[in-house]
Design an enzyme around this catalytic site. Structure first.
Site, PDB file in Angstrom:
ATOM      1  N   TYR A 134     -23.398  74.571  -2.276  1.00 25.76           N
ATOM      2  CA  TYR A 134     -22.871  73.305  -2.793  1.00 25.76           C
ATOM      3  C   TYR A 134     -23.777  72.156  -2.385  1.00 25.76           C
ATOM      4  CZ  TYR A 134     -19.786  69.421  -3.917  1.00 25.76           C
ATOM      5  OH  TYR A 134     -19.265  68.273  -4.439  1.00 25.76           O
ATOM      6  N   SER A 170     -11.597  65.460 -15.619  1.00 23.70           N
ATOM      7  CA  SER A 170     -10.403  65.399 -14.783  1.00 23.70           C
ATOM      8  C   SER A 170      -9.194  65.932 -15.549  1.00 23.70           C
ATOM      9  CB  SER A 170     -10.129  63.962 -14.347  1.00 23.70           C
ATOM     10  OG  SER A 170      -8.885  63.876 -13.672  1.00 23.70           O
TER      11      SER A 170
END
Length: 671
Positions: free
Chosen positions: A477, A282
Site C-alpha cells: 500500500y 464513495s
C-alpha cells in the site's frame, strides 16, 4: 482511504519467442483446473486501533461481522497458475505480503511466488490495524499488533491452501456489465480538471463498470469473483464494531442467501467482492460522498452491498464466455522513489521523475466521507505554518524532495526517513488468464488514473487479450494515485499521492513494461526487494492483564435476559459477564450461537459469522466486562423455542486462560 491512512499469478511460464499471438495460441492448454477457498482472519476484537479513518479514539469493541480471506486458484496444463486473494482488510501491507509468500514457499516451493500470487483488500475501514512494519500505518493504532498480523497472514495462507486442495478440472467464465446507484465521485473538482476526453469516458463522473468471474468444476458453480469500484466506508468513523462493510455484505448475500452456504459448511461456494480503481468512488450517495443513502450506517452497508450482490448475481447467471488460453504471470518490484518517466506517459510529453514518498498538508483535511480535523481545507494551496512546523519537527524533509513534490506542500516526508515511514519499493503485476489481463498495483487509483493505466496495458496486449481488470489495493500500500491534473489541485487524493505529480505516469509506464513481457514471454527480474523492517514491530498497548467477574457473578452469567417472545424482524438481546475477547480470537469459531430447540436437542441456527448477530464488548471497570449479544430474527425464521449462547475466555491471576460458556433463558419466536 479517508484521512491519514486512506489509505490497499502464475508459476513463471516461459513461452516460445515466436510471434506473440501465434506463440500464445500454440501453448494454449485444453482447459483449466480451478479451486476456491475461504478462511477466517478475524482478530483484535476489543481495544485495538482501527485502520482506515486514522482516529486513535476509534478502537474495536465487538463484531458486526467476521472478516474473511477468499482465494481462487486457476491453473492451466502447461505450468501456468494464478492465486488471487480478496481479504476483508483496509489494505494489504508489505509485511503481510512478504510473510504470506514465505509461508507458501515453505509449503509449495516455487509453485506460488511474488509473480503469480495476488493479495488484495476489500478496503473496509472497520477492521483492526497494526499489521505493518512501516511507522505511518501503525501510528494511529499505537504500534504493531502481533495477533492481528498473525490472524491475517495465517488466514490468507489457509484460504490459498483450501483453494489449492480444491483444484479440479473446470472453467472460468467472464461477464461484464454496469451498476449505477452504488457509488458517487467524492472528488468532483479534481475529476473536472482532467481533459474533456478523459471525463467523457465516465458519464456522471463515476465508474459503473462491473466484471464478474464465474468459477465452475464439471459445470457446477463453486465461486464468484466480482470487481467494482466503491469505497469501504458505508460504516462511519464513529463505528467501533469490526465489519466487512458493503463488500463483505455483498459476499454474505451471495454465499448464504443465494448459494445456501451456512456457517457449518463454509467453503462450499466462495463469493468475493474485490476492488478496482476506487480512489474517488464513495458509497455515500448524498452530499458528494459525505453521507450514506440513509442516516443508518448499518442500513447503508446493506443497501450498497445488496446492490453489488444483485448485479453480480445477474452477471454470474448470464456468464457464457469461457476464458481459454495460456496463463502467464509477470511481476516486478520497483523503487518508486526515483522512477524516470518517459514523455509518452506524461501530459506534457516531456520526461520527468517520481519523488521519495511524501504526504501533503491537505491530506490532513481528509475526504468527504472521512473528514479530518478543521486545520486545512481540501485544495488550499497556502502553506499552513502549524503543519509546516509540525512536519519539520517530527518528519524533516529535504528541500529537493519538497521541490520534486510541487505543487504539493509537504507535511510528512515519509520516504525521506531512515527507515522510510511508508514503503518505497512497490510490487507490480500483469497476469494473463486466457483473454483476460489482470493488472495489479498497490494504491487507490482515481477512476481517470486507473483508466490511463488500463490504456497503457491494453496498448501492449492488443490482439492478445480482450478484457482487462485493474485490481487496486494489491500486495502492498502506497496511498492514492491521482492524475497529474488532479494532483495539481491538491485535494485529499492528490495530497495523498505519495511519489509526486508523475506517480500515475510511472505506474502506467512500469505496468506497460510488464504487459509487454507477458506478450513476448520475457522474464521480469526485480532489481530491488522490499527491505526487512521487522525491528519496527513495537506496540505500546498493554495486553490483557486480568479478567474478573463482578461480586456474586461468574463468567457466563446472564445479566440481561431476553424477553419471553419476539416476532420476526425483532431484535433479541442478552448480556453476559465475559472475559476479554482478545484472550482467544476463536479462529474459525464463534463468540455467539443462536440455537433453536428441535425435540430434546438444540440446533445452532446462527453464529457471529452471520450478519443477523451483533456482539458488543464493554469494559465496565478494571477487569470486569460484559458482552451484549443481539440477534435480529430473520423474516424466514421458523417459529419455536430459541436461546442465545455466549462463548468466552477469561484470564486469571496466574495468566492461565480458561474458556467458559453462558446460556440465556429460552424465548419464543412467533409466526
Amino acid at each position: 482511504m479517508p484521512r491519514l491512512l486512506a489509505p490497499l499469478a502464475a508459476l513463471l511460464l516461459l513461452l516460445l519467442p515466436a510471434p506473440p499471438a501465434a506463440s500464445a495460441a500454440a501453448a494454449a492448454p485444453a482447459g483449466y483446473q480451478v479451486g476456491a477457498g475461504i478462511a477466517d482472519i478475524t482478530a483484535g476484537v476489543a481495544e485495538v486501533g482501527m485502520l482506515g479513518y486514522a482516529d486513535p479514539a476509534q478502537t474495536t469493541a465487538g463484531l458486526a461481522s467476521r472478516l474473511w480471506s477468499r482465494a481462487f486458484v486457476v491453473a492451466d496444463g502447461a505450468g501456468g497458475r494464478v492465486a488471487f486473494v480478496s481479504a476483508e482488510i483496509d489494505f494489504v501491507t508489505t509485511a503481510v505480503q512478504v510473510e504470506v509468500l514465505q509461508r507458501l514457499r515453505a509449503r509449495y516451493g516455487a509453485t506460488y511466488t511474488d509473480q503469480n500470487v495476488v493479495l488484495t483488500a476489500t478496503h473496509t475501514h472497520s477492521g483492526p490495524g497494526g499489521f505493518d512494519d512501516h511507522i505511518l500505518y501503525n501510528l494511529t493504532t499505537l504500534g504493531f499488533e502481533a495477533p492481528v498480523f498473525e490472524a491475517i497472514v495465517a488466514g490468507i495462507v489457509r484460504s490459498i491452501d483450501a483453494a489449492h486442495a480444491d483444484l479440479a478440472p473446470g472453467a472460468v467464465k467472464i461477464a461484464e456489465g454496469t451498476l449505477t446507484g452504488a457509488n458517487v465521485n467524492r472528488s468532483i473538482e479534481p475529476f473536472n480538471a482532467n481533459p474533456a476526453a478523459d471525463r467523457a469516458r465516465f458519464p456522471g463522473a463515476v465508474d459503473t463498470r462491473m466484471t464478474v468471474l464465474r468459477f465452475e468444476q464439471a459445470g457446477r458453480p463453486i465461486g464468484l469473483l466480482d470487481f467494482f469500484a466503491t469505497h469501504g466506508t458505508s460504516m462511519t468513523q464513529h463505528n467501533h464494531l469490526i465489519s466487512a462493510d458493503n463488500k463483505g455484505y455483498a459476499a454474505h448475500v451471495i454465499e448464504e442467501e443465494v448459494q445456501g452456504v451456512d456457517w457449518a459448511h463454509r467453503g462450499d461456494f466462495v463469493a468475493a467482492f474485490a476492488q478496482t480503481n476506487a480512489g474517488d468512488m464513495s458509497p455515500n450517495l448524498r452530499g458528494g460522498g459525505a453521507q450514506g443513502p440513509t442516516d443508518d450506517e448499518f442500513a447503508n452497508t446493506r443497501i450498497i452491498g445488496r446492490l453489488q450482490a444483485d448485479k453480480a448475481r445477474q452477471l454470474f447467471d448470464g456468464a457464457t464466455e469461457v476464458l481459454s488460453g495460456p496463463i502467464v504471470a509477470r511481476g516486478r518490484y520497483v523503487d518508486f522513489s526515483a522512477v524516470p518517466v518517459a514523455g509518452a506517459y506524461t501530459p506534457d510529453g516531456q520526461a520527468h521523475r517520481t519523488c521519495p514518498g511524501a504526504l501533503g498538508q491537505n491530506f490532513t483535511a481528509g475526504a468527504e466521507d472521512g473528514p479530518g480535523p478543521d486545520i486545512v481545507d481540501e485544495g488550499d494551496l497556502n502553506t499552513n505554518p502549524l503543519l509546516l512546523v509540525a512536519g519539520i519537527v517530527v518528519n524533516p524533509t529535504p528541500a529537493a524532495v519538497r521541490a520534486c513534490q510541487a505543487p504539493k506542500d509537504v507535511f510528512l516526508g515519509t520516504g525521506s526517513q531512515n527507515p522510510p515511514w511508508t514503503p518505497q519499493v512497490m510490487p507490480l503485476q500483469v497476469l494473463r488468464i486466457g483473454q483476460l489481463a489482470l493488472t495489479t498495483a498497490p494504491g487507490e487509483f482515481t477512476i481517470v488514473a486507473g483508466q490511463r493505466v488500463r490504456d497503457a496495458v491494453d496498448a501492449q496486449l492488443a490482439g492478445v487479450t480482450t478484457h482487462q481488470i485493474l485490481a487496486g489495493y494489491a500486495n502492498a500500500y502506497a496511498g492514492y494515485v491521482a492524475t497529474p491534473e488532479e494532483y495539481d489541485l491538491q485535494h485529499y487524493e492528490g495530497a495523498a499521492t505519495h511519489f509526486g505529480r508523475y506517480t500515475q505516469s510511472a505506474y502506467a509506464q512500469e505496468l506497460a513494461k510488464l504487459a509487454a513481457a507477458v506478450r513476448d514471454g520475457q522474464a521480469t527480474p526485480s532489481a530491488v526487494q522490499p527491505p526487512s523492517l521487522t525491528r519496527n514491530r513495537i506496540s505500546v498497548r498493554p495486553g490483557v492483564v486480568l479478567d474478573s467477574p463482578p461480586l456474586g457473578k461468574s463468567f457466563g452469567s446472564v445479566v440481561t435476559q431476553p424477553a419471553a417472545a419476539y416476532p420476526r424482524g425483532a431484535e433479541v438481546r442478552a448480556d453476559f459477564v465475559t472475559g476479554h475477547p482478545n484472550n482467544d480470537v476463536r479462529d474459525e469459531g464463534t463468540y455467539v450461537e443462536v440455537q433453536r430447540q428441535v425435540g430434546s436437542a438444540w440446533e445452532t441456527v446462527a453464529t457471529d459469522s452471520q450478519w443477523q448477530t451483533l456482539y458488543r464488548w464493554k469494559r465496565e471497570y478494571l477487569g470486569v466486562s460484559t458482552a451484549q449479544i443481539t440477534w435480529t430474527v430473520p423474516a424466514g425464521a421458523a417459529p419455536g423455542t430459541y436461546r442465545i449462547v455466549h462463548h468466552g475466555d477469561a484470564k486469571g491471576l496466574t495468566g492461565t486462560i480458561r474458556p467458559f460458556t453462558g446460556t440465556s433463558r429460552s424465548f419464543t419466536v412467533t409466526p
